[in-house]
Design an enzyme around this catalytic site. Sequence first.
Site, mmCIF file in Angstrom:
data_model
loop_
_atom_site.group_PDB
_atom_site.id
_atom_site.type_symbol
_atom_site.label_atom_id
_atom_site.label_comp_id
_atom_site.label_asym_id
_atom_site.label_seq_id
_atom_site.Cartn_x
_atom_site.Cartn_y
_atom_site.Cartn_z
ATOM 1 N N LEU A 1 1.040 -1.236 -0.164
ATOM 2 C CA LEU A 1 0.037 0.185 0.147
ATOM 3 C C LEU A 1 1.128 1.152 -0.108
ATOM 4 C CD1 LEU A 1 -2.931 0.771 0.281
ATOM 5 C CD2 LEU A 1 -2.890 0.974 2.381
ATOM 6 N N LEU B 1 2.674 -1.133 4.554
ATOM 7 C CA LEU B 1 2.296 0.092 4.897
ATOM 8 C C LEU B 1 3.947 0.821 4.271
ATOM 9 C CD1 LEU B 1 -0.364 0.756 8.197
ATOM 10 C CD2 LEU B 1 -0.596 0.185 4.847
ATOM 11 N N ASP B 2 4.355 1.300 2.875
ATOM 12 C CA ASP B 2 4.850 1.959 2.530
ATOM 13 C C ASP B 2 5.421 2.963 3.051
ATOM 14 O OD1 ASP B 2 7.385 1.400 0.574
ATOM 15 O OD2 ASP B 2 6.491 3.333 -0.845
ATOM 16 N N ALA B 3 6.593 3.296 3.556
ATOM 17 C CA ALA B 3 6.904 4.839 3.697
ATOM 18 C C ALA B 3 6.017 5.484 5.068
ATOM 19 C CB ALA B 3 7.304 5.544 2.902
ATOM 20 N N VAL B 4 5.573 5.011 5.569
ATOM 21 C CA VAL B 4 4.339 5.233 6.519
ATOM 22 C C VAL B 4 4.312 6.194 7.117
ATOM 23 C CG1 VAL B 4 4.338 3.025 7.972
ATOM 24 C CG2 VAL B 4 1.960 5.106 7.193
#
Length: 584
Positions: free
Chosen positions: A139, A237-240
């Site tokens: 995501l 959760l990418d780079a969240v």
Amino acid sequence: MEEAAPLSQLEQRLIGHLQILYPHLDAGELTRNCLNTFGLDPKTDSPKPHRNIWDQSDIMLITYADTLRKDGDTPLNTLHDFVKTELSECISVVHLLPFFPYSSDDGFSVMDYTSVNPSSGKWRNITELSQDFKVMGDLVINHCSSRSMWFENYKAGVEPGASYFYEADPNADLSNVVRPRMSPLLREVQTKNGTKYVWCTFSHDQVDLNFENPKVLMEFLRIIRLYLEKGIRWFRLDAVAFLWKSPGTSSINLPNTHEMIRLLRLMIEHYAPDAVIITETNIPNRENLTYFGNANEAHLIYNFSLPPLLINTLVSGSCEHLKDWLMRMPPAQQGTTYLNFVASHDGVGLRPTEGLLSEWELDNLINTMKRFGGKISSRTSVTGEAKPYEINISLWDALSGSVSKGPDQWHFARFMCAAGIQLALEGLPAFYIHSLFGTENDYQRVENTGHFRSINRHIWNVDDLEHRLNTPTHHQKVFHAMRNLIQIRRAQPAFHPNATQYILHTGNKLFAFWRQSLDRRQSLFAIYNITDEPQSFNLAELNLIATDDWTDLITDQKYEDRMAQVTLMPYQFLWLANKKSKAK
């Protein structure tokens, strides 16, 4: 007048999150919108807390959709066939890195979140893969491509998109903003409404989304629902950590970021109780740990300090820092655990070494990796200096030698020692696909793309790969050894991700720890020689239970003399257990 029905527990919890995130809006109306968008009945029962949705058999494979290619076949189908045929006894979770249409960064500049890149396959391929393995999807929630429809609409001043991106005043105080890159933070854009400055944490092709606008939240709820319908149950959760911005602050790890993660988890696990949330936060260790929340944010967090510390251990011949770090790590609560990886599609992050390695030790590690063919990517610090951000190198080449002697004859043994440690530590192991093959640095790909990260993103023709895996090459040797080691690991209850772990005091040349299964029936001592010289220890140091029979799971050698001295050859290791479980 009819009284309103009492709010369900789910509605009450959603209202609580939304009141914090959007205090000036009607939280009740937002809650109804969230539930309708997600297709969720407000009376849906809550899943029980602190459930372990995994066990010792869970091993993750990290791969791009098109890492394996075959003439006349779609890459996703080629990947599925290979994993099902060659790795079904080793892998339970497949992490598919972004498989959407993109404009840069090998997928992380998403142009369309709702479709599969036609060059990789179709949604049908994802759904079919999910029938044989658990599938984790990315995501990419912090930003999207500057070539997306949303950004085109932003420039034209129409929805969806006109209000989706985070704008900032170039004269505002942005000096405290933490940056992972060297590029300027703001990008000047000409729009229908005049000149604007959009926030770009990573690159000017990756424009940050504005979650202060609840329309953006609703878009992502629709996207998540689509992924769930297609069979995806694990969400990265990418780079969240960068999600919520606020000029004048660091704009990383802000309270509203954590609040948003809690909200997304609440929605996702009510839709699918077997769903898993993983936060990708490449930051110092203490900050990273906060993403567990109170077992109500991430189910798993990436153990970002492990790759640099483990590589440093094996090339320096001292486990001092690895041991000290692990001794201070809190055991994960039930229902949460660590994701243990040593290599990934990205480089070896250096921010997670802050406070763990001295500047001199970090320089020594960086210079050694350069000698082994690695590249160094930098970021801009808050003082404006260029600082090393990550080492770009394949794991096979990173472990080709030692700091003091350079490349040596212990390359394979050192590589397998790293895998042996990764598999045995508390947490769930995740292997980048190239670590299973011993793939080397891809300098040609770096030259073709102009990006250092491409050094570890080799594309294999599957026929060439299978030829190498079936002939006497180091690829064959690595592949068979890795599969064997993983299969042994998957059968041992003491390797459950939440089984007890205790680090042993065996000096800095032997790295050792004790694991015990949740039912306390299996005890296991993992002892590693992390040097290029033979190392000895006495079994009496391990306090082996006298009434049990102790066997090395790897060699099946029995150890009956509790006082015997054991000598481990360079990078040799033992998994000494009182009970041996066999793979099913």
